[in-house]
Write a protein that holds these residues in place. Sequence first.
Motif, mmCIF file in Angstrom:
data_model
loop_
_atom_site.group_PDB
_atom_site.id
_atom_site.type_symbol
_atom_site.label_atom_id
_atom_site.label_comp_id
_atom_site.label_asym_id
_atom_site.label_seq_id
_atom_site.Cartn_x
_atom_site.Cartn_y
_atom_site.Cartn_z
ATOM 1 N N PHE A 2 -34.629 18.426 2.600
ATOM 2 C CA PHE A 2 -34.086 17.163 2.082
ATOM 3 C C PHE A 2 -32.561 17.161 2.144
ATOM 4 N N GLU A 3 -31.952 18.377 1.992
ATOM 5 C CA GLU A 3 -30.501 18.454 2.106
ATOM 6 C C GLU A 3 -30.059 18.136 3.534
ATOM 7 N N ASN A 4 -30.816 18.644 4.520
ATOM 8 C CA ASN A 4 -30.506 18.327 5.919
ATOM 9 C C ASN A 4 -30.668 16.840 6.194
ATOM 10 N N LEU A 5 -31.733 16.239 5.645
ATOM 11 C CA LEU A 5 -31.953 14.806 5.827
ATOM 12 C C LEU A 5 -30.815 14.011 5.218
ATOM 13 N N SER A 6 -30.372 14.422 4.024
ATOM 14 C CA SER A 6 -29.271 13.731 3.361
ATOM 15 C C SER A 6 -27.992 13.822 4.189
ATOM 16 N N GLY A 7 -27.754 15.000 4.775
ATOM 17 C CA GLY A 7 -26.568 15.172 5.596
ATOM 18 C C GLY A 7 -26.602 14.300 6.841
ATOM 19 N N TRP A 8 -27.783 14.225 7.484
ATOM 20 C CA TRP A 8 -27.912 13.404 8.675
ATOM 21 C C TRP A 8 -27.798 11.921 8.350
ATOM 22 N N VAL A 9 -28.360 11.504 7.237
ATOM 23 C CA VAL A 9 -28.243 10.102 6.829
ATOM 24 C C VAL A 9 -26.779 9.757 6.577
ATOM 25 N N GLY A 10 -26.065 10.637 5.891
ATOM 26 C CA GLY A 10 -24.645 10.405 5.642
ATOM 27 C C GLY A 10 -23.843 10.300 6.923
ATOM 28 N N TYR A 11 -24.167 11.165 7.894
ATOM 29 C CA TYR A 11 -23.448 11.118 9.164
ATOM 30 C C TYR A 11 -23.777 9.843 9.937
ATOM 31 N N LEU A 12 -25.035 9.419 9.900
ATOM 32 C CA LEU A 12 -25.415 8.175 10.576
ATOM 33 C C LEU A 12 -24.740 6.967 9.933
ATOM 34 N N ILE A 13 -24.588 7.005 8.611
ATOM 35 C CA ILE A 13 -23.872 5.921 7.927
ATOM 36 C C ILE A 13 -22.424 5.871 8.398
ATOM 37 N N PHE A 14 -21.814 7.045 8.537
ATOM 38 C CA PHE A 14 -20.445 7.115 9.060
ATOM 39 C C PHE A 14 -20.378 6.519 10.464
ATOM 40 N N LEU A 15 -21.352 6.840 11.317
ATOM 41 C CA LEU A 15 -21.368 6.314 12.675
ATOM 42 C C LEU A 15 -21.565 4.797 12.692
ATOM 43 N N ILE A 16 -22.423 4.295 11.798
ATOM 44 C CA ILE A 16 -22.645 2.849 11.732
ATOM 45 C C ILE A 16 -21.344 2.136 11.364
ATOM 46 N N ILE A 17 -20.648 2.658 10.349
ATOM 47 C CA ILE A 17 -19.395 2.035 9.917
ATOM 48 C C ILE A 17 -18.354 2.082 11.036
ATOM 49 N N SER A 18 -18.197 3.250 11.653
ATOM 50 C CA SER A 18 -17.204 3.410 12.716
ATOM 51 C C SER A 18 -17.509 2.486 13.887
ATOM 52 N N TYR A 203 -31.394 1.672 11.196
ATOM 53 C CA TYR A 203 -31.896 0.842 10.108
ATOM 54 C C TYR A 203 -32.548 1.707 9.029
ATOM 55 N N LEU A 204 -33.322 2.695 9.443
ATOM 56 C CA LEU A 204 -33.956 3.594 8.468
ATOM 57 C C LEU A 204 -32.908 4.369 7.679
ATOM 58 N N ALA A 205 -31.870 4.836 8.365
ATOM 59 C CA ALA A 205 -30.798 5.550 7.674
ATOM 60 C C ALA A 205 -30.092 4.639 6.678
ATOM 61 N N GLY A 206 -29.809 3.398 7.098
ATOM 62 C CA GLY A 206 -29.165 2.451 6.201
ATOM 63 C C GLY A 206 -30.027 2.103 5.012
ATOM 64 N N THR A 207 -31.337 1.976 5.227
ATOM 65 C CA THR A 207 -32.255 1.663 4.130
ATOM 66 C C THR A 207 -32.291 2.799 3.117
ATOM 67 N N ILE A 208 -32.352 4.026 3.608
ATOM 68 C CA ILE A 208 -32.357 5.195 2.713
ATOM 69 C C ILE A 208 -31.075 5.239 1.893
ATOM 70 N N ALA A 209 -29.930 4.991 2.566
ATOM 71 C CA ALA A 209 -28.642 5.040 1.866
ATOM 72 C C ALA A 209 -28.527 3.942 0.813
ATOM 73 N N LEU A 210 -29.003 2.747 1.128
ATOM 74 C CA LEU A 210 -28.910 1.650 0.165
ATOM 75 C C LEU A 210 -29.859 1.853 -1.010
ATOM 76 N N TYR A 211 -31.029 2.407 -0.745
ATOM 77 C CA TYR A 211 -31.980 2.631 -1.834
ATOM 78 C C TYR A 211 -31.481 3.742 -2.769
#
Length: 385
Positions: A2-18, A203-211
């Motif tokens: 779950f820590e790896n998943l959290s890290g990847w979601v955070g990185y994908l959020i960074f990529l979406i914003i950039s 979209y899945l990464a963004g949904t996880i981050a928003l939830y």
Amino acid sequence: MFENLSGWVGYLIFLIISTAIFALFSLGLNLQWGFTGLINFGHVAFMTMGAYTTVLLTLHGVPLIIATLAGAGTAALLGLIIGLSTLRLRQDYLAIVTIGVSELLRLVVNNQDLPTGNGFTPGSFGLQGYPLPLASFDPTLLTRLGMIGLLTLVVGVCYWRLWKWVGKGRRSTFVQKKLKEKEFSISRLMLGILAVGLILVLYLAGTIALYNYTNYANAGLMLISVVILALVFWRLEVLVRSPWGRVLKAIREDEDVATALGKNVFWYKLQALMLGGAIAGVSGALLAWQLTTIYPDNFQPQITFDAWTMVILGGAGNNVGTLLGAVIYWAYDAITRFALPAIFPLDEARLGAFRIMVIGLILMLLMLWRPQGILGKKEELTLGK
């Protein structure tokens, strides 16, 4: 796990914003060059103006929305000043002047004391501690579901546009077969399939981050960036298909013809420069919020040429192509950041230079294979007259 998943979601959020920030920035450049034929090598000046205006106003207590609009307004005002003094120049001189203006603005900001609300701060020290959107926001479950619904709406519109784009390729292929012409619509279908998968992952990464909003500090900024990009893209698509947009294309192809038809070419160029600058100003505000601290060196000329890379990759005069170019650029950045160190045992400085060299090689090959870009039209290819 779950820590790896959290890290990847955070990185994908960074990529979406950039990607959203630089896609927005590049849309402004595409309006100026792709649709109007204005060669602007100092586009980062508008981003600088938008970022610093927004930050300085918020440090004085101005609400974020008003400060952002003011940042876009000052960037448009800068476009007005540049346009009044340079748009009568030839294209190559315009390019030289704009890059000079961008460097002048960066050096002025670097060497001046800036009013921060609690006195003056040397510009070289940077600006920090300014308000960020939704930074201390603690949404309820209903609010989080509402934000996820808004993101779902944007993604749904993306899928709808993607379906229309692929379907348009099929229709044009049918017509061209009747005319016995070759059409490689399979590339359009492959791009569509890749886009579906990529959008779904993001979209899945963004949904996880928003939830799990409290665990991802940039989730709110991600949603804001995506929504602003979607709105600007929508309105730009309406504008460039309107009579106003057709005049810009006419000016790009031959401004003497547009003049002969009674159009005020200078005024249309000025409008394009100001509107493109305002869009870049909004992207500057978003970049300042993402960085949380801004320095003059954040706005080097390289930023402008990154945007040129995105526009050329996707295809000038095509807003969808600009979005595609931004996605490819940041996908390349993310992949090579992890893959190249495992292949080439170089230090960080040499590795960074090597990555720039590789993307330069890719651009050279693209210019040989498809000079109009991935989605551009060869008959609309122009670099100024």
